[in-house]
Write a protein that holds these residues in place. Structure first.
Motif, PDB file in Angstrom:
ATOM      1  N   PRO A   1       0.777  -1.268   0.064  1.00 44.16           N
ATOM      2  CA  PRO A   1       0.169  -0.138  -0.056  1.00 44.16           C
ATOM      3  C   PRO A   1       0.906   1.259  -0.046  1.00 44.16           C
ATOM      4  O   PRO A   1       0.450   2.292  -0.711  1.00 44.16           O
ATOM      5  N   ILE A   2       1.903   1.353   0.916  1.00 44.95           N
ATOM      6  CA  ILE A   2       2.739   2.316   0.713  1.00 44.95           C
ATOM      7  C   ILE A   2       3.424   2.723  -0.745  1.00 44.95           C
ATOM      8  O   ILE A   2       3.604   3.866  -1.339  1.00 44.95           O
ATOM      9  N   ILE A   3       3.776   1.562  -1.535  1.00 43.95           N
ATOM     10  CA  ILE A   3       4.369   1.980  -2.641  1.00 43.95           C
ATOM     11  C   ILE A   3       3.552   2.455  -3.744  1.00 43.95           C
ATOM     12  O   ILE A   3       3.703   3.369  -4.390  1.00 43.95           O
ATOM     13  N   LYS A   4       2.156   1.765  -3.600  1.00 48.01           N
ATOM     14  CA  LYS A   4       1.050   2.379  -4.335  1.00 48.01           C
ATOM     15  C   LYS A   4       0.973   3.863  -4.157  1.00 48.01           C
ATOM     16  O   LYS A   4       0.527   4.548  -4.948  1.00 48.01           O
ATOM     17  N   LEU A   5       0.849   4.050  -2.969  1.00 40.55           N
ATOM     18  CA  LEU A   5       0.514   5.641  -2.506  1.00 40.55           C
ATOM     19  C   LEU A   5       1.580   6.257  -3.043  1.00 40.55           C
ATOM     20  O   LEU A   5       1.496   7.519  -3.479  1.00 40.55           O
ATOM     21  N   LEU A   6       2.762   6.099  -2.876  1.00 41.65           N
ATOM     22  CA  LEU A   6       4.172   6.834  -3.348  1.00 41.65           C
ATOM     23  C   LEU A   6       4.058   7.089  -4.639  1.00 41.65           C
ATOM     24  O   LEU A   6       4.165   7.914  -5.258  1.00 41.65           O
ATOM     25  N   GLU A   7       3.821   5.780  -5.650  1.00 40.14           N
ATOM     26  CA  GLU A   7       3.329   6.101  -7.026  1.00 40.14           C
ATOM     27  C   GLU A   7       2.401   7.128  -7.478  1.00 40.14           C
ATOM     28  O   GLU A   7       2.400   7.750  -8.277  1.00 40.14           O
ATOM     29  N   ARG A   8       1.312   7.083  -6.614  1.00 41.50           N
ATOM     30  CA  ARG A   8       0.141   7.743  -6.920  1.00 41.50           C
ATOM     31  C   ARG A   8       0.659   9.408  -6.652  1.00 41.50           C
ATOM     32  O   ARG A   8       0.410  10.240  -7.400  1.00 41.50           O
ATOM     33  N   PHE A   9       1.353   9.732  -5.715  1.00 35.29           N
ATOM     34  CA  PHE A   9       1.883  11.040  -5.273  1.00 35.29           C
ATOM     35  C   PHE A   9       3.042  11.421  -6.491  1.00 35.29           C
ATOM     36  O   PHE A   9       2.983  12.563  -6.653  1.00 35.29           O
ATOM     37  N   ALA A  10       3.796  10.554  -6.863  1.00 40.51           N
ATOM     38  CA  ALA A  10       4.599  10.999  -7.824  1.00 40.51           C
ATOM     39  C   ALA A  10       4.164  11.111  -9.111  1.00 40.51           C
ATOM     40  O   ALA A  10       4.632  12.007  -9.851  1.00 40.51           O
ATOM     41  N   ARG A  11       2.958  10.601  -9.567  1.00 42.28           N
ATOM     42  CA  ARG A  11       2.256  11.102 -10.507  1.00 42.28           C
ATOM     43  C   ARG A  11       1.253  12.165 -10.664  1.00 42.28           C
ATOM     44  O   ARG A  11       1.382  12.949 -11.661  1.00 42.28           O
ATOM     45  N   ALA A  12       1.126  12.490  -9.305  1.00 40.44           N
ATOM     46  CA  ALA A  12       0.636  13.737  -9.162  1.00 40.44           C
ATOM     47  C   ALA A  12       1.465  15.038  -9.278  1.00 40.44           C
ATOM     48  O   ALA A  12       0.947  16.209  -9.634  1.00 40.44           O
ATOM     49  N   GLU A  13       2.620  14.793  -9.049  1.00 37.82           N
ATOM     50  CA  GLU A  13       3.809  15.916  -9.297  1.00 37.82           C
ATOM     51  C   GLU A  13       4.016  15.789 -10.475  1.00 37.82           C
ATOM     52  O   GLU A  13       4.612  15.009 -11.177  1.00 37.82           O
ATOM     53  N   GLN A  14       3.675  16.811 -11.299  1.00 38.27           N
ATOM     54  CA  GLN A  14       4.014  17.247 -12.683  1.00 38.27           C
ATOM     55  C   GLN A  14       5.123  18.186 -12.864  1.00 38.27           C
ATOM     56  O   GLN A  14       5.177  19.219 -11.985  1.00 38.27           O
ATOM     57  N   ALA A  15       5.931  18.137 -13.508  1.00 38.63           N
ATOM     58  CA  ALA A  15       7.011  19.168 -13.783  1.00 38.63           C
ATOM     59  C   ALA A  15       6.600  20.343 -14.160  1.00 38.63           C
ATOM     60  O   ALA A  15       5.614  20.840 -14.955  1.00 38.63           O
ATOM     61  N   THR A  16       7.110  21.472 -13.684  1.00 40.94           N
ATOM     62  CA  THR A  16       6.490  22.891 -13.868  1.00 40.94           C
ATOM     63  C   THR A  16       7.580  23.704 -14.943  1.00 40.94           C
ATOM     64  O   THR A  16       7.203  24.674 -15.381  1.00 40.94           O
TER      65      THR A  16
END
Length: 138
Positions: free
Chosen positions: A89-104
């Protein structure tokens, strides 16, 4: 004495001490979960989950391999519980957070200075740059 005091209060040492204490408490929690729920489920399916009485004899010498077998099964069950209920579950959560961070920002193709994603002209070299189309999220 100052060197010893610096060693004790250095950030890594304190973080490590906290991690060990939390790990020990978590280990007790997982062990209790396995012995309270997983062990009885195994006993329902396959009989007794404790194999400590299993032995064999060679030339009158007793080899109690059942204790090792019980410890091995317990380790595998604890590892599976930690993986499926904590790590995955932590791996999935971190992947979701990484996808949410988009390059600016992105590098300018002419001078390699970072410019905003939607920029049409570089602020450093004033060259025109092609806009980047946004990538669709899945």
């Amino acid at each position: 004495m100052n060197g010893f005091k610096e060693f004790l209060f250095r950030g890594n040492f304190v973080e490590l001490a906290v991690a060990v204490v939390i790990g020990a408490a978590f280990s007790g929690l997982v062990t209790a979960f396995v012995s309270s729920f997983i062990g009885p489920l195994i006993a329902l399916m396959g009989g007794q989950p404790d194999f400590s009485e299993l032995t064999f004899h060679i030339d009158g010498t007793r080899f109690p391999y059942g204790g090792f077998l019980t410890a091995l099964i317990s380790f595998l069950i604890v590892a599976a519980v930690i993986y499926f209920l904590v790590a995955l579950p932590i791996i999935k959560l971190l992947e979701r957070f990484a996808r949410a961070e988009q390059a600016t920002e992105r590098p300018c193709p002419h001078c390699l200075t970072n410019i905003p994603i939607n920029a049409s002209r570089c602020r450093s070299c004033t060259m025109e740059v092609a806009p980047i189309s946004p990538t669709p999220e899945f």
